[in-house]
Structure formats: structure tokens, C-alpha cells
Design an enzyme around this catalytic site. Structure first.
Site, PDB file in Angstrom:
ATOM      1  N   HIS A 140       0.963  -1.270   0.130  1.00 59.37           N
ATOM      2  CA  HIS A 140       0.080   0.036  -0.080  1.00 59.37           C
ATOM      3  C   HIS A 140       1.101   1.347   0.080  1.00 59.37           C
ATOM      4  O   HIS A 140       2.107   1.216   0.524  1.00 59.37           O
ATOM      5  CB  HIS A 140      -1.040  -0.101   1.179  1.00 59.37           C
ATOM      6  CG  HIS A 140      -1.803   0.996   1.311  1.00 59.37           C
ATOM      7  ND1 HIS A 140      -1.851   2.195   1.453  1.00 59.37           N
ATOM      8  CD2 HIS A 140      -3.223   0.809   1.202  1.00 59.37           C
ATOM      9  CE1 HIS A 140      -2.747   3.043   1.628  1.00 59.37           C
ATOM     10  NE2 HIS A 140      -3.867   2.021   1.316  1.00 59.37           N
ATOM     11  N   ASP A 217       2.238  -4.332   7.979  1.00 53.18           N
ATOM     12  CA  ASP A 217       0.893  -3.401   7.822  1.00 53.18           C
ATOM     13  C   ASP A 217      -0.083  -4.348   7.942  1.00 53.18           C
ATOM     14  O   ASP A 217      -0.452  -5.322   6.962  1.00 53.18           O
ATOM     15  CB  ASP A 217       1.015  -3.140   6.288  1.00 53.18           C
ATOM     16  CG  ASP A 217      -0.189  -2.295   6.076  1.00 53.18           C
ATOM     17  OD1 ASP A 217      -1.156  -2.090   6.803  1.00 53.18           O
ATOM     18  OD2 ASP A 217      -0.503  -1.700   4.795  1.00 53.18           O
ATOM     19  N   GLN A 220      -5.266  -5.123   6.797  1.00 52.98           N
ATOM     20  CA  GLN A 220      -6.511  -6.057   6.402  1.00 52.98           C
ATOM     21  C   GLN A 220      -6.445  -7.282   6.997  1.00 52.98           C
ATOM     22  O   GLN A 220      -7.237  -8.120   6.725  1.00 52.98           O
ATOM     23  CB  GLN A 220      -6.173  -6.389   4.924  1.00 52.98           C
ATOM     24  CG  GLN A 220      -6.067  -5.031   3.884  1.00 52.98           C
ATOM     25  CD  GLN A 220      -7.524  -4.369   3.670  1.00 52.98           C
ATOM     26  OE1 GLN A 220      -8.544  -5.122   4.037  1.00 52.98           O
ATOM     27  NE2 GLN A 220      -7.598  -2.979   3.480  1.00 52.98           N
ATOM     28  N   LYS A 243     -11.718  -0.183   9.760  1.00 53.84           N
ATOM     29  CA  LYS A 243     -12.030  -1.514   9.042  1.00 53.84           C
ATOM     30  C   LYS A 243     -12.379  -2.810   9.889  1.00 53.84           C
ATOM     31  O   LYS A 243     -12.472  -3.730   9.366  1.00 53.84           O
ATOM     32  CB  LYS A 243     -10.836  -1.737   8.200  1.00 53.84           C
ATOM     33  CG  LYS A 243     -10.042  -0.731   7.359  1.00 53.84           C
ATOM     34  CD  LYS A 243      -8.824  -1.147   6.762  1.00 53.84           C
ATOM     35  CE  LYS A 243      -8.107  -0.026   5.908  1.00 53.84           C
ATOM     36  NZ  LYS A 243      -8.658   0.389   4.890  1.00 53.84           N
ATOM     37  N   CYS A 382      -4.738   2.145  -3.766  1.00 46.52           N
ATOM     38  CA  CYS A 382      -3.590   2.880  -3.484  1.00 46.52           C
ATOM     39  C   CYS A 382      -2.469   1.828  -3.519  1.00 46.52           C
ATOM     40  O   CYS A 382      -1.337   1.616  -2.602  1.00 46.52           O
ATOM     41  CB  CYS A 382      -3.630   3.006  -1.811  1.00 46.52           C
ATOM     42  SG  CYS A 382      -4.588   4.508  -1.490  1.00 46.52           S
TER      43      CYS A 382
END
Length: 424
Positions: A140, A217, A220, A243, A382
């Protein structure tokens, strides 16, 4: 006969009134007017999930009952707010397996800010000419652009692990790139475009074998599956609240205690200082030295409520439900020769499917689906360099969460016929 799911979808959907909305036509006044006639099918959860009543009520309770600034007042409301805000750090630490508790949990405004803290507070101090930062081609922009710019400032080299034709990382290439020059490996846990679930524990081992650090990261992954940062052996881990059934404006940076202790803050102001004179300043204890100014109090308390909500469902159930829908969507979309799907097979991915319909630009397709009440994402998500590698300017992404159903996937697939007819 009711479909069998890992979660009680009907009960979950009842917690999200927004899912009862109708959209389309004149949307200038949401929920009003005869033109709002199409039931909402929300398949844009990788961008933002919805927020259940339980979390909304918790945030409202804060504002209605004990709204006050934290760490600054002796009065009763400030004490209540401070305790709730501090305990929210503990709750999040427990959720991701951080045994160090609140001292290893920094609240930020989003995952992007969390990664920037590492880049600026750690990267600028630790990197220099001859050093390398290893990323992946599926990063990302929050990771890729940030480390690219830090590398430019420090003279370090940014390297990128290749993505193979199946949408997975080339781990042999990773072994070549992660060497004695490497000081940081920054990798996405679950790709927001491909759905790829990366072997972050293996990458952590590679990084640590050469004395490097790893930043994961988890934007998700934390919302969709059980995550244990200590089992992964992540040095740093970033994710966002919006999220995972939480409010916007709240993110989290996990960092190992010893690393956060060594790092200097890069935002300065109130709340993050212990002692100030005209000549020098000393910093507050962890995690407050990284939370300058008035922090996201209501959002942090709301995030803790979101964690409680997901724990009540069970993260194993959340993962199973999402994977069931992703595999079903992959299989349904694979039935058509005019659809190209990106990433690994349906039984080996996170809860999203990115694809393109031949002859229809992703933005046009998104607009057509919107008229059918179906909310999906279109664009580069992104991940522009990844889309360049895929040879497409944009893709259409359907992403799923605990309140979605196979029926909604079927509605998505059926709605594609409208686009086919319009562009025939």
C-alpha cells in the site's frame, strides 16, 4: 432453507442499521424520498467496515456522560475518561497478543500515521547510505511511499520483493534482497488488492537473521483473522480501527517495548512531556510520549468496544466467514471468460476479490453497479506500482465482512450483466 455460515449473519446484520438503507436515485437526503428504492449491498469493507450499534452507543455514552480531556484534570470526568482511554490501550494489546500491555500500544489517527511514526522516529535515526529497506511490490502507498521518501532523505536503498504470476511473493527473491545491508523489512500482511496472505513470520525470521527490523501492515489482517504479534515476532505492527467495526480517526502502532523506549518522538506538544525548561525537555512514559496533544479519546474508547464486539463473535469465525465468501465470489466470477481476477486462488486469499470485466473500465463498472445498489471499490486501491505490474490502470474490488452473504455475491454477479449490455 437458511444458508449455513460460520457466524449468525441475521443477528450480526441487526446490529448494523445502515445495512437496511436503500440507495440510488436522489441520494441528497439519505433515507428519504421515493427515489431511494434499491437495497444496499455493501461490498467495500476493505476500505471501511460499518460500525455496530454497540460501538456507536459506547462513543455516545462517552460524549453524553463523561466527555473530558485525559491526563490533565483531577476532576471526576477527567478521571473517568483517562481510565477508559488507558484501559482501551490494554484491551487492544490483549486483542493482538501484545503481552507488554498499554506501553506497547500507541494510538494514532490511522495505520498510515502509525507507519509514519516508525519511518520518522526510527528510520531517520537508523538509516543511512549503504543501508537498505526491503518492501514488496504489493505494498500500500502508506508503506511504499513513506519508505521511498525516507530512503531518499537518508541515502538508503528501497528494494522490492517480486510478486509472481499467482499474486504471491517470490520468497527466493526475498532471500536475495534481505541481506546484511538491510535494516528494515516493511510488508503488508494481507494485500488490499490481491487478497494475498503473506508469510510474515518467515519474513520476520529473515529480517532478524541479518539484524534487521520488520514492520507489518496489518490493516487488512487484524479486522479479519486472529493476529498474534508476538507469534509473528513483528517489531512493529500497524492497523486502523475503521476497518474492524470501529470509528474513523483511530489507528494503532504496536512496537516492542525496547524499541519504543529507544525511539525519539517526532510530534511534540502537550501530554507527551514529563518536564520542560527553557533549555530542554524530557519525555513522558510509553506510550504517551508518542501521543502528542489531545488524543483520539472517543475513538480509542470506541475501538475497545469494537474489539469486544469482534471477540464476542470470535475471530476464528470472522476469518472463516470472510474466507467462505471470498472463495464463493472467486468461483462465481471464474465462471465467466470475460472476467480477469487478480491474485491467488479463492481458497487461499483474504476476504476480497479484485477483477476487471473486459471492455468496461473499473470506474464505469463501479458506477453501473452503484445504480444497482452495490457498493464496491474501483481504482488502483493505493497500489499504483502493483497495478502497473499487472498491466492495468485500475481494478474493481469486492470485499466482504461478517454481515455479507452469498446472496449478495450473487447479486453482484447478476448485476455485471447490466454492464455487459450497456457496453455490448
Amino acid at each position: 432453507m437458511q444458508e449455513s455460515y460460520p457466524v449468525d449473519v441475521d443477528a450480526v446484520r441487526a446490529d448494523f442499521p445502515i445495512l437496511q438503507r436503500k440507495v440510488g436515485g436522489d441520494t441528497s437526503t439519505p433515507g428519504e424520498g421515493d427515489d431511494d428504492t434499491v437495497p444496499l449491498v455493501y461490498l467495500d469493507n476493505a476500505a471501511t467496515s460499518h460500525t455496530p450499534d454497540q460501538v456507536v452507543d459506547t462513543i455516545a455514552d462517552y460524549y453524553r456522560e463523561y466527555n473530558s480531556n485525559v491526563h490533565r484534570g483531577i476532576h471526576h470526568l477527567s478521571q473517568e475518561a483517562s481510565v477508559a482511554y488507558e484501559e482501551a490501550h490494554d484491551r487492544v494489546a490483549e486483542f493482538i497478543g501484545a503481552s507488554g500491555g498499554r506501553e506497547e500500544i500507541v494510538f494514532t489517527k490511522n495505520a498510515t500515521e502509525a507507519m509514519n511514526i516508525v519511518a520518522y522516529a526510527w528510520g531517520l535515526a537508523e538509516l543511512g547510505p549503504g543501508d537498505s529497506v526491503v518492501l514488496t511490490e504489493m505494498e500500500h502507498h502508506s508503506s511504499l511511499v513513506t519508505w521511498q521518501q525516507i530512503a531518499n532523505r537518508t541515502g538508503a536503498e528501497a528494494r522490492y520483493i517480486r510478486v509472481d504470476d499467482d499474486g504471491r511473493l517470490d520468497m527466493e527473491h526475498a532471500k536475495d534482497l534481505i541481506d546484511d545491508s538491510t535494516k528494515m523489512v516493511s510488508v503488508v500482511h494481507v494485500s488490499n488488492t490481491l487478497g494475498t496472505i503473506n508469510p510474515v513470520s518467515d519474513l520476520a525470521d529473515m529480517a532478524h537473521d541479518v539484524g534487521a527490523r520488520i514492520l507489518v501492515d496489518g490493516a487488512q489482517s487484524v479486522p479479519t483473522r486472529p493476529v498474534d504479534v508476538e507469534a509473528i515476532d513483528a517489531d512493529f505492527f500497524a492497523f486502523s480501527g475503521h476497518k474492524m467495526c470501529g470509528p474513523t480517526g483511530i489507528g494503532v502502532l504496536y512496537g516492542k517495548r525496547d524499541l519504543l523506549d529507544e525511539m525519539q518522538p517526532y510530534l511534540y506538544g502537550g501530554s507527551m512531556i514529563r518536564r520542560v525548561t527553557f533549555e530542554e525537555t524530557t519525555w513522558e512514559d510509553l506510550p504517551w510520549k508518542f501521543e502528542a496533544g489531545t488524543p483520539p479519546i472517543a475513538q480509542g474508547i470506541g475501538l475497545a468496544a469494537a474489539v469486544d464486539y469482534l471477540d464476542d463473535i470470535g475471530m476464528e469465525n470472522v476469518q472463516a466467514h470472510e474466507e467462505l465468501l471470498a472463495e464463493y465470489a472467486y468461483d462465481r466470477l471464474s465462471e465467466f471468460d470475460d472476467i480477469e481476477i487478480y491474485g491467488p486462488p479463492g481458497d487461499d486469499r483474504g476476504g476480497l476479490v479484485s477483477f476487471n470485466l473486459d471492455g468496461v473500465h473499473a470506474h464505469d463498472l463501479s458506477s453501473i453497479l452503484n445504480e444497482q445498489g452495490i457498493a464496491i471499490r474501483a481504482g488502483d486501491h493505493c497500489t499504483q506500482p502493483l497495478h502497473d505490474k499487472l498491466g492495468v490502470a485500475a481494478s474493481t474490488r469486492a470485499s466482504f465482512y461478517i454481515y455479507n452473504t452469498k446472496e449478495e455475491v450473487d447479486q453482484l454477479v447478476d448485476a455485471l450483466d447490466v454492464a455487459r449490455e450497456l457496453f455490448a
